[in-house]
Design an enzyme around this catalytic site. Structure first.
Site, PDB file in Angstrom:
ATOM      1  N   ASP A   1      34.938  36.203  29.719  1.00  0.00           N
ATOM      2  CA  ASP A   1      33.780  37.350  31.185  1.00  0.00           C
ATOM      3  C   ASP A   1      35.157  37.427  32.069  1.00  0.00           C
ATOM      4  O   ASP A   1      36.049  37.436  32.008  1.00  0.00           O
ATOM      5  CB  ASP A   1      32.533  36.793  31.727  1.00  0.00           C
ATOM      6  CG  ASP A   1      32.183  37.553  33.175  1.00  0.00           C
ATOM      7  OD1 ASP A   1      32.311  38.960  32.855  1.00  0.00           O
ATOM      8  OD2 ASP A   1      32.004  37.306  34.324  1.00  0.00           O
ATOM      9  N   SER A   2      34.078  38.813  32.744  1.00  0.00           N
ATOM     10  CA  SER A   2      35.785  39.231  33.602  1.00  0.00           C
ATOM     11  C   SER A   2      36.023  37.924  35.030  1.00  0.00           C
ATOM     12  O   SER A   2      36.581  38.389  36.031  1.00  0.00           O
ATOM     13  CB  SER A   2      35.550  40.287  34.733  1.00  0.00           C
ATOM     14  OG  SER A   2      33.974  40.303  35.180  1.00  0.00           O
TER      15      SER A   2
ATOM     16  N   GLY B   1      33.326  46.011  36.267  1.00  0.00           N
ATOM     17  CA  GLY B   1      33.119  46.902  37.021  1.00  0.00           C
ATOM     18  C   GLY B   1      33.090  48.831  37.384  1.00  0.00           C
ATOM     19  O   GLY B   1      32.736  50.044  36.965  1.00  0.00           O
TER      20      GLY B   1
ATOM     21  N   CYS C   1      29.703  39.774  29.421  1.00  0.00           N
ATOM     22  CA  CYS C   1      30.366  40.956  30.192  1.00  0.00           C
ATOM     23  C   CYS C   1      30.005  42.014  29.557  1.00  0.00           C
ATOM     24  O   CYS C   1      29.781  42.400  28.902  1.00  0.00           O
ATOM     25  CB  CYS C   1      31.399  40.393  30.565  1.00  0.00           C
ATOM     26  SG  CYS C   1      32.871  41.689  31.454  1.00  0.00           S
TER      27      CYS C   1
ATOM     28  N   GLU D   1      31.612  37.146  43.638  1.00  0.00           N
ATOM     29  CA  GLU D   1      33.342  36.267  43.044  1.00  0.00           C
ATOM     30  C   GLU D   1      33.832  36.507  44.272  1.00  0.00           C
ATOM     31  O   GLU D   1      34.496  34.918  43.973  1.00  0.00           O
ATOM     32  CB  GLU D   1      34.395  37.616  42.751  1.00  0.00           C
ATOM     33  CG  GLU D   1      33.423  38.136  41.344  1.00  0.00           C
ATOM     34  CD  GLU D   1      34.426  36.619  39.691  1.00  0.00           C
ATOM     35  OE1 GLU D   1      35.348  36.201  39.765  1.00  0.00           O
ATOM     36  OE2 GLU D   1      33.601  37.251  39.388  1.00  0.00           O
TER      37      GLU D   1
HETATM   38  N1  DGL Z   1      29.709  40.103  34.358  1.00  0.00           N
HETATM   39  C1  DGL Z   1      30.481  41.314  34.331  1.00  0.00           C
HETATM   40  C2  DGL Z   1      29.001  42.067  33.546  1.00  0.00           C
HETATM   41  O1  DGL Z   1      28.540  41.170  32.683  1.00  0.00           O
HETATM   42  C3  DGL Z   1      30.892  41.943  35.587  1.00  0.00           C
HETATM   43  C4  DGL Z   1      31.521  42.852  35.324  1.00  0.00           C
HETATM   44  C5  DGL Z   1      32.350  43.442  36.348  1.00  0.00           C
HETATM   45  O2  DGL Z   1      33.708  43.151  36.574  1.00  0.00           O
HETATM   46  O3  DGL Z   1      32.808  43.741  37.278  1.00  0.00           O
HETATM   47  O4  DGL Z   1      29.030  43.773  33.221  1.00  0.00           O
END
Ligand code: DGL
Length: 270
Positions: free
Chosen positions: A7-8, A40, A70, A162
């Site tokens: 994930d990010s 995002g 993500c 975050e």
């Molecule tokens: N958890 C990511 C998603 O499902 C977040 C994306 C982000 O970093 O903006 O879209």
């Protein structure tokens, strides 16, 4: 034999948590690209470059199968990765399809033509990049007809989570639900199309009110992964050590992860 989860940042931990409960015997290597979160607000090329770098690190850690936990990476980079980047002995899967299969009452591999389904008015909550990609509407159109989708780009929610500012995250969720309701007063289903949002799922549910079925990814993705590994046990990969990797500051990421999962999590530098 490890499976990778990417994930990010911290949001994919909601998927990891459900996967470790559903498949306790499968070691998971988690990688959070916390140094570059949020995705995002980035463009598709940027998201592709960051996602391929993270997934390559998970391949290196012995994972043959990586779940992009993500939606933003799944929407903006997955198809391009699958078409020309993923080696033939590896697999990268996204988190959209299990969600849309649940929404459209389909089992895995049901490729029959699109048909009418029970839900008619769907509210999609996701990051600006996911909303912009229209990947959700595209995947839905393969499976269902006559579904009206209203999308709300939930700017700021991932950043607040975050940073550990849950009061701000909750206030933003309420205002995004209000904005959605102005466009679609009576959705019959709501999709939490970002893996960070289950961390504020109660707030979404309360703001949406009764009568709205909320579709959240962690349990759906865990079930779909269990099903996949039953069909493809060889994809569990060569590594057998679980672990948590981050491109950010391991101490601060570990603190937040421990708070979110309510158990001790120790991240290492990726
Ligand atoms: N958890 C990511 C998603 O499902 C977040 C994306 C982000 O970093 O903006 O879209």
């Amino acid at each position: 034999m490890a499976v990778g989860i990417f994930d990010s940042g911290l949001g994919g931990l909601t998927v990891l948590d459900a996967v470790t409960r559903r498949l306790p015997e499968v070691p998971i290597v988690y990688l959070g690209d916390n140094a570059h979160t949020p995705y995002g607000v980035r463009d598709a090329d940027d998201i592709y470059d960051l996602t391929t770098a993270g997934v390559a690190r998970l391949f290196e850690a012995g994972c043959d199968l990586v779940i992009l936990a993500c939606n933003t990476a799944s929407a903006a980079a997955l198809r391009r990765m699958q078409e020309g980047w993923v080696p033939s002995d590896k697999r990268v899967l996204g988190v959209f399809v299990p969600l849309i299969e649940a929404l459209t009452e389909r089992h895995w591999g049901d490729n029959s033509p699109p048909r009418e389904v029970a839900v008619k008015h769907v509210a999609l909550f996701a990051t600006p990049a996911t909303v912009r990609s229209r990947a959700f509407q595209r995947e839905l159109a393969f499976r269902a007809i006559g579904v009206d989708v209203e999308a709300q780009a939930c700017g700021g929610v991932v950043d607040a989570i975050e940073e550990g500012d849950m009061i701000l995250a909750e206030a933003l969720v309420r205002s995004h639900v209000e904005a959605l309701k102005r466009k679609m007063p009576k959705p019959d289903a709501a999709v939490l199309g970002c893996t960070h949002y289950p961390l504020v799922e109660d707030v979404f549910r309360e703001a949406l009110g009764e009568g709205v079925s909320v579709y959240s990814q962690p349990a759906l993705v865990a079930e779909s992964l269990a099903d996949y590994l039953e069909r493809r046990p060889e994809m569990r990969g060569g590594g057998d050590e679980a672990g948590f990797l981050t491109t950010g500051d391991p101490a601060s990421v570990s603190n937040k992860a421990t708070q979110f999962l309510r158990r001790k999590i120790a991240f290492e530098a990726a």
